[in-house]
Design a protein around this motif. Structure first.
Motif: not given
Length: 477
Positions: A139-155
């Motif tokens: 989250l503190l970068s240019a792109f959020p990344g997708f190593s934790h896709p379900f956590l990221l989607a909920d966030f």
């Protein structure tokens, strides 16, 4: 400086500039930091703005993101004089009836204090608290990344809606007011996307690391970063204001801790016309009007919890705060401004003589406004702390115009390095897979005008330096 050879030069010594310099120096490259002012620090400067013995933070004062910064936490800053001081109450939000809502370091304590909204607050924040340690680097970068896709989607489901829509999760006006104060840090109208993301991150930061101040003032952050940089072989020169690339000694990479407007002035001729046009379209947001007070005794807040909080949000309920932010955004001077107030003396007695305090407050105003908000701000403080005016010993004021005159990076008084709405959160300073790199060879951005944006965390500078290292430009013969 003549005759000295540096692989990289960093222009600007704010937390991001120093983070970039440290990252490159740690990688084995010689780095020079150039600072236009006589002291380092950028937004982390502390000065005697009113009376002798009173140490005021010129810009940043409370550092929730600094406490959880993935970059800062890799450095031994405590060995170089940085000591975080944590208040019992992270932030308080008073109301006209003498009560207040509060954000505590403890999630459970915060929720209990919200009464009937206790369960709603748990439901909203618990998943964020659990996921954020894994998501934060992305989250503190240019792109959020997708190593934790379900956590990221909920966030994202929680973060992307406007703050006014998120407020519907809560039943009571005190909880909604507390929420609105957090979201208003976004410097956007509360009906815009990304305001929930800012509010949510600030609340989560309290529960993960607290809302600390630096003992002795925010300059302690800049001083610690600079001391560490010097300890590993770096070089800093102050009083060197860069007006053009011709002012700089030879180097393979130049990293600018400036916003797009300053880069265009310094290096515009070296940038392609298309890129210059995109930088010129970069949007700056609301300005701030700030007052620093030297006061006698504690601020006389009616609500006792406010006397324990370093940060106090003054603006009544969510509707009043939303009106204030929308007015400033649309170019109108708010009549009842939302005021962000800090009183570091709650935990740091070194800021002022015994029995006295430094107090800092600002409100959002239209971009480049020169309007004097002193009366409006002090009226808001007096509203929740009757007798405050009687305690004032001296004051120093800075309008949005004054802010830009003090630091050119605060364009129009915008202390966030540019609007951070849903588009410009990712397109900082332009939409690019490598936002830190410009098309001109060896010229990079490392300021809060790059991802992840404003705040004292150093991550913009860290990622810019990582981009330089990945490009391999410093290793070329």
């Amino acid at each position: 400086m003549a005759g000295e050879a540096y692989k990289a030069i960093v222009v600007g010594s704010g937390p991001n500039g120093l983070a970039a310099a440290i990252t490159l120096q740690r990688a084995g490259h010689s780095v020079l930091v150039l600072e236009g002012m006589d002291t380092i620090g950028g937004g982390t400067r502390t000065q005697a703005l009113t009376l002798p013995g009173f140490h005021h933070d010129v810009c940043s004062a409370v550092h929730p993101m600094g406490a959880i910064s993935p970059f800062f936490n890799t450095l031994p800053l405590d060995r170089h004089g940085l000591e975080w001081l944590y208040p019992e109450v992270s932030a308080a939000h008073p109301f006209d009836d003498g009560t207040a809502a509060a954000l505590y370091p403890s999630l459970a304590q915060t929720a209990r204090g919200l009464g009937v909204d206790e369960k709603a607050y748990h439901r909203f924040m618990e998943p964020v608290i659990k996921a954020l340690p894994q998501l934060l680097p992305g989250l503190l970068s240019a792109f959020p990344g997708f190593s934790h896709p379900f956590l990221l989607a909920d966030f994202a489901r929680r973060a992307l809606p406007p703050a006014l829509r998120t407020a519907r999760r809560f039943a009571t006006e005190p909880t909604r007011g507390l929420w609105a104060g957090m979201a208003a840090h976004a410097m956007l109208p509360l009906e815009k996307s990304m305001t929930s993301a800012i509010g949510m991150m600030l609340m989560a930061a309290s529960h993960l690391g607290g809302w600390p101040v630096a003992r002795g003032g925010s300059i302690s952050i800049g001083n610690a970063l600079a001391a560490y940089f010097l300890s590993i072989g770096g070089t800093i020169q102050t009083g060197f204001f860069v007006k053009s690339l011709a002012d700089l000694p030879p180097a393979k990479a130049i990293l600018f801790d400036v916003t797009p407007r300053q880069l265009l002035e310094i290096a515009g001729a070296s940038l392609p016309a298309g890129y210059r046009k995109r930088l010129a379209a970069y949007r700056y947001g609301m300005g701030v009007f700030k007052i620093d007070w030297a006061v006698e005794g504690p601020v006389p807040f009616r609500a006792p919890v406010c006397r324990k909080a370093v940060t106090v949000h003054l603006g009544g309920g969510i509707r009043e705060i939303a009106r204030s932010e929308s007015a400033a955004w649309s170019g109108q001077v708010p009549e009842s401004p939302f005021v962000l107030l800090t009183q570091p003396g709650v935990v740091d007695s070194s800021r002022a003589p015994a029995g006295k305090q430094v107090v800092w407050g600002y409100c959002h105003v239209p971009h480049s406004s020169g309007h004097d908000m002193t009366e409006a701000i002090e009226r808001q403080v007096e509203r929740f702390a009757p007798g405050f005016r009687d305690s004032i010993l001296a004051k120093s004021v800075m309008s949005a115009v004054d802010m830009q005159a003090y630091n050119p990076n605060y364009v129009g008084g915008d202390i966030n390095g540019g609007v951070q709405d849903i588009f410009q959160h990712f397109a900082r300073p332009v939409l690019s897979f490598s936002p830190y790199r410009t098309p001109a060879k060896g010229i990079y951005f490392c300021s809060s005008s790059t991802p992840p944006g404003g705040g004292v965390h150093g991550m913009c500078g860290f990622h810019a330096a990582e981009r330089v290292l990945k490009d391999g430009i410093l290793d070329r013969v």
